[in-house]
Design an enzyme around this catalytic site. Structure first.
Site, PDB file in Angstrom:
ATOM      1  N   GLN A   4       3.352   3.028  -0.237  1.00 50.06           N
ATOM      2  CA  GLN A   4       3.153   3.680  -1.534  1.00 50.06           C
ATOM      3  C   GLN A   4       3.426   2.702  -2.675  1.00 50.06           C
ATOM      4  O   GLN A   4       4.477   2.071  -2.722  1.00 50.06           O
ATOM      5  CB  GLN A   4       4.092   4.905  -1.625  1.00 50.06           C
ATOM      6  CG  GLN A   4       3.916   5.743  -2.867  1.00 50.06           C
ATOM      7  CD  GLN A   4       2.560   6.452  -2.930  1.00 50.06           C
ATOM      8  OE1 GLN A   4       2.078   6.995  -1.940  1.00 50.06           O
ATOM      9  NE2 GLN A   4       1.932   6.428  -4.091  1.00 50.06           N
ATOM     10  N   LYS A  15       0.966  13.990   1.086  1.00 48.82           N
ATOM     11  CA  LYS A  15       0.219  13.265   2.126  1.00 48.82           C
ATOM     12  C   LYS A  15       0.726  13.667   3.512  1.00 48.82           C
ATOM     13  O   LYS A  15      -0.061  13.925   4.423  1.00 48.82           O
ATOM     14  CB  LYS A  15       0.387  11.747   1.947  1.00 48.82           C
ATOM     15  CG  LYS A  15      -0.487  11.175   0.848  1.00 48.82           C
ATOM     16  CD  LYS A  15      -0.103   9.752   0.471  1.00 48.82           C
ATOM     17  CE  LYS A  15      -0.886   9.283  -0.757  1.00 48.82           C
ATOM     18  NZ  LYS A  15      -0.380   8.056  -1.354  1.00 48.82           N
ATOM     19  N   ASP A  22      -5.468   2.206   3.085  1.00 46.51           N
ATOM     20  CA  ASP A  22      -5.682   2.176   1.636  1.00 46.51           C
ATOM     21  C   ASP A  22      -6.818   1.210   1.273  1.00 46.51           C
ATOM     22  O   ASP A  22      -7.316   1.235   0.152  1.00 46.51           O
ATOM     23  CB  ASP A  22      -4.394   1.696   0.932  1.00 46.51           C
ATOM     24  CG  ASP A  22      -3.726   2.817   0.145  1.00 46.51           C
ATOM     25  OD1 ASP A  22      -4.379   3.853  -0.088  1.00 46.51           O
ATOM     26  OD2 ASP A  22      -2.551   2.644  -0.239  1.00 46.51           O
TER      27      ASP A  22
END
Ligand code: NAD
Length: 300
Positions: free
Chosen positions: A98, A54, A121
């Site tokens: 994460q 990422k 997200d």
């Protein structure tokens, strides 16, 4: 019939190209650099790989990448304090924590501490509610990637019968919501669904998001249907050498490709689109934060 292969790798490269163009425009015309902060708690090897890739791709499209790697025993209060600091940092437009988090941390509490406008997200309860009511929101990256591929392949999916296998908050539910918002007729199947084969056979669009290797065989697929395989499963591959593995999806690719009209492979299908959509969400969040026009085609 042999299905058209929907090449997620090429599609994702195109999306990243569009993001990079938009970033250049933001820098040149407005002196703004979109910034993405990724927070990793602990040393889970798979999570470390995701975070590294990422970060690399964030920099490649010209954005600012910030990584916070915290010890596995980090107290919840410290993590919440970091999120608070990122929430108020004007150079950060997207925050990603994460998952999964170590057991002592409350995932819902942590996710809901992120400013919804920076929740790239799309897991914050406000964004879930906005998506559910068809309002402008941050959309979870994997379902957004699937939707982009479906729209590109079909133009419109209005009126099509779609079956989503899996009802997780991360993939299945938001996927179903996006399909519904695009006027598909949507069925959500899950571990308690009776006659899954019959349910899947009705579908013009099948989205498999279960986490069970090759569980959908070709004889469940309606001829000509579009199959989007979200699953990522690792199988032993002794033919590649001792201890080697290979990735497979939730659908049996060969038998499904023989019947379907179009299908995504694993690897090289949905996976690359997920990171591309994270970058797209970050640039969208940056535009919204600055009251600027959003990039066309990169949102739901
Ligand atoms: P999850 O474990 O949270 O959810 C799995 C869902 O499958 C559940 O809702 C369950 O009801 C359903 N299910 C389980 N057994 C079933 C059965 N026999 N029949 C029908 N439904 C059944 O998983 P998730 O987070 O939604 O992920 C699903 C898969 O997608 C995993 O393989 C994961 O690795 C993969 N994934 C890929 C990406 C990507 O970027 N490509 C992103 C997220 C998840």
């Amino acid at each position: 019939m042999t299905a058209t292969r929907i090449d997620g790798k090429t599609f994702a490269a195109k999306v990243r190209g569009q993001v990079a163009e938009h970033v250049t425009r933001l820098k040149n015309d407005h002196a703004i650099t979109p910034g993405l902060a990724v927070v990793l708690v602990g040393e889970d090897p798979a999570s470390q790989v995701y975070v590294r890739s990422k970060g690399k791709m964030t920099v490649e499209v010209g954005m600012k990448s910030v990584e916070h790697k915290l010890d596995i025993n980090t107290p919840e209060a410290d993590l919440l304090a970091l999120i608070d600091q990122l929430n108020t940092d004007p150079e950060i437009h997207g925050i990603l924590v994460q998952l999964p988090l170590p057991k002592h941390l409350d995932e819902d509490l942590v996710i809901n501490a992120i400013d919804p406008a920076k929740d790239v997200d799309g897991f914050h309860i406000s964004n879930v509610g906005l998506l559910g009511t068809g309002q402008k929101s941050m959309v979870p990256c994997t379902p957004l990637g699937c939707l982009m591929m479906l729209r590109a392949h079909h133009g419109s999916i209005s009126g099509m019968d779609a079956v989503v296998i899996g009802r997780s908050n991360i993939v299945g539910k938001p996927m179903a919501q996006l399909l519904l918002n695009d006027s598909a007729t949507v069925t959500i199947a899950h571990s308690r669904t009776k006659d899954l084969a019959d349910v899947v056979r009705r579908a013009d669009i099948v989205i498999a998001a279960v986490g069970r290797p090759q569980m959908v065989p070709g004889d469940w697929i309606k001829p000509g249907a579009t199959v989007i395989d979200v699953g990522i499963n690792r199988l032993d591959a002794p033919e590649k050498g001792e201890g080697k593995t290979r990735l497979v999806g939730d659908v049996d690719f060969d038998s499904c490709a023989a019947v379907a009209g179009a299908i995504t492979p694993v690897p090289g299908g949905v996976g690359p689109m997920t990171i591309a959509c994270l970058l797209a969400n970050t640039v969208t969040a940056c535009c919204r934060a600055n009251g600027l026009a959003e990039p066309v085609g990169l949102t739901a």
